[in-house]
Design an enzyme around this catalytic site. Structure first.
Site, PDB file in Angstrom:
ATOM      1  N   ASP A 171       0.848  -1.186   0.000  1.00 17.29           N
ATOM      2  CA  ASP A 171       0.000   0.000   0.000  1.00 17.29           C
ATOM      3  C   ASP A 171       0.888   1.242   0.000  1.00 17.29           C
ATOM      4  O   ASP A 171       1.898   1.293   0.712  1.00 17.29           O
ATOM      5  CB  ASP A 171      -0.906   0.004   1.239  1.00 17.29           C
ATOM      6  CG  ASP A 171      -1.957   1.097   1.172  1.00 17.29           C
ATOM      7  OD1 ASP A 171      -2.934   0.917   0.432  1.00 17.29           O
ATOM      8  OD2 ASP A 171      -1.786   2.129   1.854  1.00 17.29           O
ATOM      9  N   ILE A 172       0.515   2.241  -0.815  1.00 13.17           N
ATOM     10  CA  ILE A 172       1.271   3.495  -0.845  1.00 13.17           C
ATOM     11  C   ILE A 172       0.968   4.283   0.422  1.00 13.17           C
ATOM     12  O   ILE A 172      -0.201   4.491   0.785  1.00 13.17           O
ATOM     13  CB  ILE A 172       0.901   4.332  -2.078  1.00 13.17           C
ATOM     14  CG1 ILE A 172       1.193   3.543  -3.361  1.00 13.17           C
ATOM     15  CG2 ILE A 172       1.669   5.653  -2.084  1.00 13.17           C
ATOM     16  CD1 ILE A 172       0.799   4.277  -4.629  1.00 13.17           C
ATOM     17  N   GLU A 214      -4.814   2.355  -4.244  1.00 12.76           N
ATOM     18  CA  GLU A 214      -3.361   2.430  -4.136  1.00 12.76           C
ATOM     19  C   GLU A 214      -2.768   1.158  -3.538  1.00 12.76           C
ATOM     20  O   GLU A 214      -1.631   1.154  -3.060  1.00 12.76           O
ATOM     21  CB  GLU A 214      -2.950   3.643  -3.292  1.00 12.76           C
ATOM     22  CG  GLU A 214      -3.385   3.588  -1.851  1.00 12.76           C
ATOM     23  CD  GLU A 214      -4.765   4.193  -1.592  1.00 12.76           C
ATOM     24  OE1 GLU A 214      -5.000   4.622  -0.444  1.00 12.76           O
ATOM     25  OE2 GLU A 214      -5.592   4.233  -2.524  1.00 12.76           O
TER      26      GLU A 214
END
Length: 294
Positions: A171-172, A214
């Site tokens: 995950d960003i 994301e």
């Protein structure tokens, strides 16, 4: 106010034909009801924009009223930017005027089209529609649907032969802040650039996919926990070691990763393995982000 000094024939006044030129644009992003729509190109210009008089109407704030024009020429078709606010891009390269080649990607604001031209556009079109069912058009990696099908098959194989299978969920970090600072176009660029960096570190027998928003997933057949953690650590470094550059802004992106492994457990469902990896991902977030938890 956008200033355009040229005047074009409207869609209502021109017949659309591909008899001679045999070319079209296919809407491939964003996903939704319009995905897969085909726009045939003929011998007169086609204007793309937010205005009601445009040939391709895009109701999106990222698109200018008259954003771009597809201009037929003696040697093919050209994409021409009409002084749009956010620019026109061909294969992610800014284009004030660019000749289109078969297979090119045309970006208008948040929207992406695929240009098809050749002897068998019909076959290419149907191939592109199939591709849209398994590939995420924004990042050009596999989508969630294909990932889940691949995961189901690999879990069955892992269980049958008692072989290791690892999953990395990524995950960003603070992606909402990136969107707020750079806008959604900058957010889209970040997703594409991150996918490109990671893709170069994935072997052909492994699967890298966009899971949603994301969040990304890497599925690693025949890989134990130690091997999966080494890969996840490498991906964290690949993302954060070089700043991202969007227009005139340089910024750092980091990711968090959660790793889980099965060695052939019976009756383990895809949802179970994803849940385990997600739990580890949240551990990485709680540990301060920009790290791996396993």
């Amino acid at each position: 106010m956008e200033k355009v000094t040229e005047t074009w024939v409207t869609a209502q006044e021109r017949p659309v034909s591909i008899t001679n030129r045999n070319a079209c644009l296919v809407h491939i992003y964003p996903t939704g009801p319009g995905m897969g729509t085909r726009y045939c190109l003929g011998d007169t210009p086609l204007v793309i924009g937010r205005g009601n008089d445009c040939d391709i109407l895009i109701n999106d704030h990222s698109v200018s009223r008259r954003h771009a024009r597809i201009q037929p020429g003696a040697d093919g078709y050209y994409a021409v930017d009409l002084q749009s606010t956010n620019g026109t891009y061909v294969n992610d390269v800014p284009a004030s005027m660019c000749k289109l080649k078969d297979g090119d990607y045309l970006r208008i604001g948040n929207c992406i089209y695929r240009f098809l031209m050749g002897g068998n556009v019909e076959a290419e079109y149907h191939e592109e529609i199939y591709r849209l069912t398994i590939i995420d058009a924004l990042t050009d990696i596999h989508n969630k649907r294909y990932f889940l099908e691949f995961l189901d098959r690999e879990l069955a194989r892992s269980s049958r032969y008692a072989r290791p299978l690892s999953l990395v969920m990524i995950d960003i970090d603070r992606f909402r802040t990136i969107n707020e600072d750079l806008g959604h176009l900058g957010g889209d660029f970040t997703l594409r650039e991150l996918a490109s960096r990671i893709k170069g570190n994935i072997r052909k027998e492994e699967l890298f996919a966009r899971y949603g928003g994301e969040e990304f997933a890497v599925l690693l057949p025949e890989t134990n926990s130690q091997g999966a953690v080494r890969l996840a650590d490498r991906l964290v470094k690949v993302v954060n070691q070089t700043p991202f550059q969007y227009e005139d802004k340089s910024y750092t992106v980091t990711i968090s990763a959660g790793v889980t492994t099965t060695a052939g457990e019976k009756n383990l469902s895809p949802a179970d393995l994803i849940r385990r990896a997600d739990e580890k991902l949240y551990e990485a977030k709680r540990a301060g982000r920009n790290c791996v938890a396993s």
